[in-house]
Structure formats: structure tokens, C-alpha cells
Design an enzyme around this catalytic site. Structure first.
Site, short mmCIF file in Angstrom:
data_model
loop_
_atom_site.label_atom_id
_atom_site.label_comp_id
_atom_site.label_asym_id
_atom_site.label_seq_id
_atom_site.Cartn_x
_atom_site.Cartn_y
_atom_site.Cartn_z
N GLY A 53 14.44 -2.59 0.39
CA GLY A 53 14.05 -3.84 0.53
C GLY A 53 13.79 -4.68 -0.95
O GLY A 53 13.71 -6.06 -1.00
N ASP A 111 2.33 -4.27 3.69
CA ASP A 111 1.91 -4.64 5.06
C ASP A 111 0.93 -3.61 5.34
O ASP A 111 -0.43 -3.64 5.36
CB ASP A 111 3.25 -4.54 5.89
CG ASP A 111 3.10 -4.57 7.40
OD1 ASP A 111 1.92 -5.08 7.84
OD2 ASP A 111 3.93 -4.39 8.20
N LYS A 167 0.81 -9.48 3.01
CA LYS A 167 0.32 -10.09 4.31
C LYS A 167 -1.05 -10.39 3.95
O LYS A 167 -1.64 -9.15 3.91
CB LYS A 167 1.04 -9.16 5.45
CG LYS A 167 2.30 -9.34 5.68
CD LYS A 167 3.01 -9.04 7.01
CE LYS A 167 4.29 -9.03 7.08
NZ LYS A 167 4.87 -8.55 8.36
N ARG A 206 19.37 -9.55 4.49
CA ARG A 206 18.83 -9.22 2.91
C ARG A 206 19.31 -10.09 1.90
O ARG A 206 18.74 -10.04 1.11
CB ARG A 206 19.22 -7.58 2.83
CG ARG A 206 18.62 -6.52 3.53
CD ARG A 206 18.76 -5.22 3.03
NE ARG A 206 18.73 -4.02 3.96
CZ ARG A 206 17.67 -3.59 4.21
NH1 ARG A 206 16.46 -4.09 3.71
NH2 ARG A 206 17.66 -2.67 5.12
#
Ligand code: 5GP
Ligand code: MG
Length: 193
Positions: A57, A117, A145, A179
Site C-alpha cells: 500500500g 485504520d 481515518k 493502486r
């Protein structure tokens, strides 16, 4: 800190994307700011800095960030942690699926991740690196988040706080797609087949 749709360019669109949360221009500005600030904080650590991008990521974030960082003598060591997989959009807990960087004694470790997260990824890596004798361990995430689990997880550097939605782009995937998008956005329901 957030950008308005007025700043979005032609780069910031894709037919499967419902809403752009962070445009490519806003990402570029913020990555440059983070690199300057973090560069100042690590001025003492030239040659003893190990940057650890969490794959896959943070691939795009890490590539842009290390080029903007003033420190030119650093080690780049990848690690892989799995939490989401395939078409899941809720975390299933974090597991290390790659090897961990070696020889961290005396090195200042900076973890780079795409998004904070549940906090499982950062907690896992921080404790592993501290146990391996790193001189210091800090974390930098591009996105966080606005939920209690994320806001209460220690993280020294944050790019953008975003609403609690499943996002893709700039490294983040859905079933290994998207991505490569240069911006961060939400998917249309039809694209989440
Ligand atoms: P945590 O360990 O903090 O729960 O989650 C971190 C990892 O979960 C991230 O590195 C990312 O791989 C995945 N993740 C969390 N939220 C999202 C999201 O909105 N979209 C995508 N694509 N991945 C997410
Ligand atoms: Mg990840």
C-alpha cells in the site's frame, strides 16, 4: 488541509471512482511538507535512518517521500503486513507476511504506511522494531481515518485525516486494482463487484 473539487485536474478521475477525497496535487503538496518536517526532525540521524515502507500500500507514497526527504544517506527496507485481502473491505487483524528488516541496532526507524485504520499494523511493527533494538521508532501515514481506533493509535506524522470510508488509489487497492491511480477516492458501488 483538505482540497476542494475546484483544485481537481483531469488526472483526478476514473470511471469507477465515485468521489475524489484527496487530489494528486494535494498529495504532492502534503508529501513535500511531511518530508521537510521529518527531515528537520531527523537532522541528527543522517546515515542512521532506516525507512520501512509497508508493502504494498505505501509503494507510491514511499517512492515520492524518500525523494523529497533532505537526508540522502538512508536505508530503505521493505516489510509486508496483511490485513485486508481481495475483496474484503474490513480489517481481519494484522499478520506479518514478509521478513523484517535486520540490523536495526542504533538505527532510527521510520515506518511508512498508506492508511491508519484499526491500528493493528502500526502496533505490530512498532513492537517488533523496538524489540530489535532500534534507537527510536516513529510512524508516518499518508491517511488516517477519523475513527477512535485510528485516532488513539500513536502515530507521529499524519498526511490527511479522512472520513471512515473505504478508499482506493495512490497505493491503496480493491482486489489488487486501482493502486496506480494518482489520487485517493471512493469506489462506485458497481465497481465493488
Ligand atoms: P490497520 O492495521 O490500521 O487496521 O490498517 C492498515 C491497513 O489496512 C492499511 O495499510 C491498508 O492496507 C488497509 N486498509 C485500511 N483501510 C483501508 C481502505 O480504506 N482502503 C484500502 N484499500 N485499504 C485499507
Ligand atoms: Mg497496508
Amino acid at each position: 488541509m483538505h482540497d476542494s473539487p475546484a483544485n481537481h485536474t483531469n488526472e483526478d478521475r476514473h470511471e469507477d471512482v465515485e468521489r475524489v477525497l484527496v487530489s494528486s496535487a494535494a498529495i504532492a503538496r502534503r508529501v513535500a511538507e511531511l518530508a521537510q518536517r521529518i527531515g528537520d526532525d531527523y537532522a541528527h540521524a543522517d546515515g542512521r535512518l532506516t525507512v520501512v515502507p509497508v508493502m504494498t500500500g505505501s509503494l507510491l507514497f514511499a517512492a515520492d517521500f524518500v525523494r523529497a526527504l533532505p537526508q540522502r544517506r538512508l536505508r530503505l527496507q521493505l516489510t509486508t503486513v496483511s490485513s485486508y485481502g481481495g475483496k474484503n473491505t474490513a480489517t481481519r487483524g494484522s499478520t506479518l507476511t514478509g521478513s523484517l528488516p535486520k540490523h536495526l541496532e542504533g538505527h532510527h526507524v521510520l515506518i511508512l504506511d498508506d492508511i491508519l485504520d484499526s491500528g493493528g499494523t502500526l502496533r505490530l511493527l512498532r513492537s517488533e522494531f523496538e524489540a530489535r533494538g532500534a534507537a527510536s521508532v516513529r510512524a508516518c501515514v499518508l491517511l488516517r481515518k477519523k475513527i477512535p481506533s485510528a485516532m488513539s493509535t500513536p502515530c507521529e506524522y499524519v498526511g490527511f485525516d479522512i472520513d471512515d470510508e473505504f478508499v482506493v488509489g495512490y497505493g491503496l487497492d480493491y482486489d489488487d486494482l486501482y493502486r496506480n491511480l494518482p489520487f485517493v477516492g471512493t469506489l462506485r458501488p458497481e465497481a465493488r463487484g
